[in-house]
Design a protein around this motif. Structure first.
Motif, PDB file in Angstrom:
ATOM      1  N   VAL A 184       0.838  -1.195   0.000  1.00  0.00           N
ATOM      2  CA  VAL A 184       0.000   0.000   0.000  1.00  0.00           C
ATOM      3  C   VAL A 184       0.876   1.250   0.000  1.00  0.00           C
ATOM      4  O   VAL A 184       1.822   1.349   0.787  1.00  0.00           O
ATOM      5  CB  VAL A 184      -0.941   0.011   1.232  1.00  0.00           C
ATOM      6  CG1 VAL A 184      -1.737   1.302   1.292  1.00  0.00           C
ATOM      7  CG2 VAL A 184      -1.861  -1.196   1.203  1.00  0.00           C
ATOM      8  N   ASP A 185       0.569   2.180  -0.894  1.00  0.00           N
ATOM      9  CA  ASP A 185       1.328   3.426  -0.983  1.00  0.00           C
ATOM     10  C   ASP A 185       0.896   4.354   0.150  1.00  0.00           C
ATOM     11  O   ASP A 185       0.116   5.290  -0.038  1.00  0.00           O
ATOM     12  CB  ASP A 185       1.079   4.082  -2.345  1.00  0.00           C
ATOM     13  CG  ASP A 185       1.974   5.297  -2.561  1.00  0.00           C
ATOM     14  OD1 ASP A 185       2.951   5.448  -1.803  1.00  0.00           O
ATOM     15  OD2 ASP A 185       1.684   6.086  -3.472  1.00  0.00           O
ATOM     16  N   GLY A 186       1.393   4.050   1.357  1.00  0.00           N
ATOM     17  CA  GLY A 186       0.998   4.827   2.531  1.00  0.00           C
ATOM     18  C   GLY A 186       1.673   4.293   3.776  1.00  0.00           C
ATOM     19  O   GLY A 186       2.633   3.520   3.705  1.00  0.00           O
ATOM     20  N   SER A 187       1.168   4.683   4.931  1.00  0.00           N
ATOM     21  CA  SER A 187       1.732   4.259   6.216  1.00  0.00           C
ATOM     22  C   SER A 187       1.020   3.017   6.743  1.00  0.00           C
ATOM     23  O   SER A 187      -0.020   2.608   6.208  1.00  0.00           O
ATOM     24  CB  SER A 187       1.575   5.393   7.242  1.00  0.00           C
ATOM     25  OG  SER A 187       0.198   5.596   7.536  1.00  0.00           O
ATOM     26  N   PHE A 188       1.572   2.445   7.811  1.00  0.00           N
ATOM     27  CA  PHE A 188       0.891   1.320   8.458  1.00  0.00           C
ATOM     28  C   PHE A 188      -0.471   1.758   8.972  1.00  0.00           C
ATOM     29  O   PHE A 188      -1.452   1.010   8.892  1.00  0.00           O
ATOM     30  CB  PHE A 188       1.711   0.759   9.619  1.00  0.00           C
ATOM     31  CG  PHE A 188       0.934  -0.243  10.438  1.00  0.00           C
ATOM     32  CD1 PHE A 188       0.765  -1.538  10.002  1.00  0.00           C
ATOM     33  CD2 PHE A 188       0.319   0.139  11.627  1.00  0.00           C
ATOM     34  CE1 PHE A 188       0.013  -2.456  10.733  1.00  0.00           C
ATOM     35  CE2 PHE A 188      -0.429  -0.765  12.364  1.00  0.00           C
ATOM     36  CZ  PHE A 188      -0.582  -2.064  11.914  1.00  0.00           C
ATOM     37  N   MET A 303       7.542  -0.696  14.678  1.00  0.00           N
ATOM     38  CA  MET A 303       6.909   0.139  15.692  1.00  0.00           C
ATOM     39  C   MET A 303       6.437   1.465  15.119  1.00  0.00           C
ATOM     40  O   MET A 303       6.055   2.369  15.867  1.00  0.00           O
ATOM     41  CB  MET A 303       7.890   0.382  16.852  1.00  0.00           C
ATOM     42  CG  MET A 303       8.273  -0.889  17.594  1.00  0.00           C
ATOM     43  SD  MET A 303       9.893  -0.753  18.400  1.00  0.00           S
ATOM     44  CE  MET A 303       9.600   0.560  19.572  1.00  0.00           C
ATOM     45  N   ASP A 304       6.460   1.588  13.791  1.00  0.00           N
ATOM     46  CA  ASP A 304       6.042   2.839  13.157  1.00  0.00           C
ATOM     47  C   ASP A 304       4.519   2.900  13.071  1.00  0.00           C
ATOM     48  O   ASP A 304       3.908   2.790  12.001  1.00  0.00           O
ATOM     49  CB  ASP A 304       6.669   2.972  11.763  1.00  0.00           C
ATOM     50  CG  ASP A 304       8.171   3.188  11.824  1.00  0.00           C
ATOM     51  OD1 ASP A 304       8.692   3.422  12.923  1.00  0.00           O
ATOM     52  OD2 ASP A 304       8.821   3.119  10.761  1.00  0.00           O
ATOM     53  N   ILE A 305       3.911   3.068  14.227  1.00  0.00           N
ATOM     54  CA  ILE A 305       2.453   3.096  14.350  1.00  0.00           C
ATOM     55  C   ILE A 305       2.083   4.281  15.233  1.00  0.00           C
ATOM     56  O   ILE A 305       2.533   4.377  16.376  1.00  0.00           O
ATOM     57  CB  ILE A 305       1.928   1.779  14.966  1.00  0.00           C
ATOM     58  CG1 ILE A 305       2.327   0.585  14.072  1.00  0.00           C
ATOM     59  CG2 ILE A 305       0.415   1.826  15.160  1.00  0.00           C
ATOM     60  CD1 ILE A 305       2.077  -0.775  14.697  1.00  0.00           C
ATOM     61  N   SER A 306       1.272   5.162  14.695  1.00  0.00           N
ATOM     62  CA  SER A 306       0.905   6.363  15.433  1.00  0.00           C
ATOM     63  C   SER A 306      -0.421   6.211  16.175  1.00  0.00           C
ATOM     64  O   SER A 306      -0.678   6.917  17.147  1.00  0.00           O
ATOM     65  CB  SER A 306       0.824   7.555  14.474  1.00  0.00           C
ATOM     66  OG  SER A 306       0.522   8.740  15.158  1.00  0.00           O
TER      67      SER A 306
END
Length: 428
Positions: A184-188, A303-306
């Protein structure tokens, strides 16, 4: 086992229903109605048991009679059929609890493989089940391998394109067959949002037999409780009295499992919630304001989860147990400090990786002189070979687990973070 929806307390289900549904109404997480506790005099007896026998005992206390003891024993023995936790001394009063000796070299093998057993138990009608999950790195591989070639199970895994390590990607994006992967062209967080939207679409859920293998699924969470008991059992008795455990946190499922173990009576003094620059929870614990920022890419990418999914469960547990949130240790670590910590660990004789290094750094900073600390090693350093080799100026050898997939072509589809496109993909 009865569970209720954290967004609608009136919605109550049993364990097997919660596993099958994944999420409740309004994307609510399921949480146990009853929190079993083990009397202090019984704890020592349970600690003396071997890992597999103890795990059956703990899970039977949680799940109850929905699954027979014989079946539960079979599922646990099949799920945990790999080396369990390993305690490695790092300094005089700090050790690493390595949880990465499973088939995909990550702690998530415990939860994913147990969930696969429960899904198999549930699917008595041999109907098609679609497992839809998002990954920031390690979940994807654990879930893919747990369900690989499983009859009547289709697995669809979303991951942020270019934001997981190449070896993490190779582990689950080269399998094919019943495993479908989408970059997916985006963040987690955007991947996770797509999964939630899918679960909110009742027609889609019914049409595809949708389920999730993220740590939102209660089966994964309960399985993880077991290795906290094992970690405690492996520590010398004199080091158990004031035990502090630092947990690298992304979606906060691992910390939730540890806190549930404590709530059952495991005498852990305290926990430290360790994050990287995606520090929504540390900032919340400091200011009382929940203010997620846009996700930041770091070298500790898992851990790249906001917007951590499991945080509501942590708050619910603290409320139910009448614990004070200010007793939870916390902190965040920058990439610069993570890099320095990896070098420090190398100098004292331990080769680590970025996620564990974040936990070690905060544990080292916050541990008191009379306490003993454990930090969780959640993934094998070789999964981050490109980063580790460069920082530590070494050449980590690849195990066969990683060597073979690294030579295979990536089979992933590509997609913008668009729910309608995902829906079309799932139904086509």
């Amino acid at each position: 086992m009865k569970l209720y929806n954290l967004k609608d307390y009136c919605e109550q289900v049993n364990f097997l229903q919660a596993v099958k549904m994944g999420l409740g109404k309004n994307q609510g997480l399921f949480f146990p109605v009853n929190l079993p506790t083990i009397p202090e005099k019984e704890i020592n007896k349970i600690i003396e048991m071997d890992f597999l026998s103890r795990s059956v005992k703990i899970l039977s206390m949680l799940i109850g009679p929905e699954i027979s003891i014989d079946n539960l024993k079979k599922y646990v023995y099949q799920a945990f059929s790999f080396p369990g936790p390993n305690i490695v001394p790092v300094t005089k009063n700090i050790s690493c609890c390595e949880l990465f000796h499973g088939p995909t070299l990550a702690f998530k093998d415990f939860g994913a493989r147990f969930m696969a057993q429960i899904i198999s138990h549930l699917n008595t009608k041999n109907s098609i089940i679609t497992i839809l999950t998002a990954t920031s790195g390690d979940t994807g591989a654990a879930v893919a391998h747990a369900f690989y070639n499983a009859p009547n199970v289709r697995v669809v895994i979303l991951y942020p394109k270019g934001k997981i390590s190449t070896l993490q990607e190779a582990l689950f994006c080269t399998l094919g067959k019943n495993i479908t992967t989408i970059a997916v062209d985006g963040s987690f967080d955007e991947c996770q949002s797509l999964v939630k939207q899918a679960f909110n679409d009742h027609q889609l859920r019914n049409q595809t037999g949708l389920n999730s293998a993220n740590s939102i699924n209660i089966s994964r969470l309960l399985a993880q409780i077991c290795y906290f008991f094992e970690a405690y059992a492996l520590i010398p008795k004199k080091q158990r009295k004031k035990l502090v455990i630092a947990v690298p946190c992304g979606n906060f499922g691992n910390l939730t499992a540890g806190l549930l173990a404590k709530s059952m009576g495991l005498p852990i003094q305290s926990f430290i919630a360790a994050t990287n620059a995606n520090d929504t929870v540390p900032r919340f614990l400091q200011s009382g304001k929940w203010k997620p920022y846009d996700c930041i890419s770091t070298i500790s990418n898992a851990m790249d989860i906001s917007r951590p999914n499991n945080w509501p469960r942590v708050e619910e547990l603290f409320s139910r147990k009448r614990w004070k949130l200010n007793t939870l240790g916390f902190g965040s670590v920058s990439d610069k400090v993570t890099t320095e910590t990896l070098l420090t660990l190398q100098n004292i004789g331990y080769i680590s990786e970025p996620h564990a290094a974040v936990a070690y750094q905060l544990l080292h900073n916050q541990l008191k002189e009379d306490e003993f600390g454990l930090f969780l090693g959640t993934a094998h350093p070789s999964k981050f070979k490109n980063i580790i080799d460069k920082i530590l100026n070494i050449n980590i050898p690849l195990s066969e687990t990683l060597k073979s997939p690294s030579k295979l072509p990536i089979l992933s589809h590509y997609m913008k973070p668009n729910f309608e496109k995902l829906k079309h993909f799932l139904t086509s």
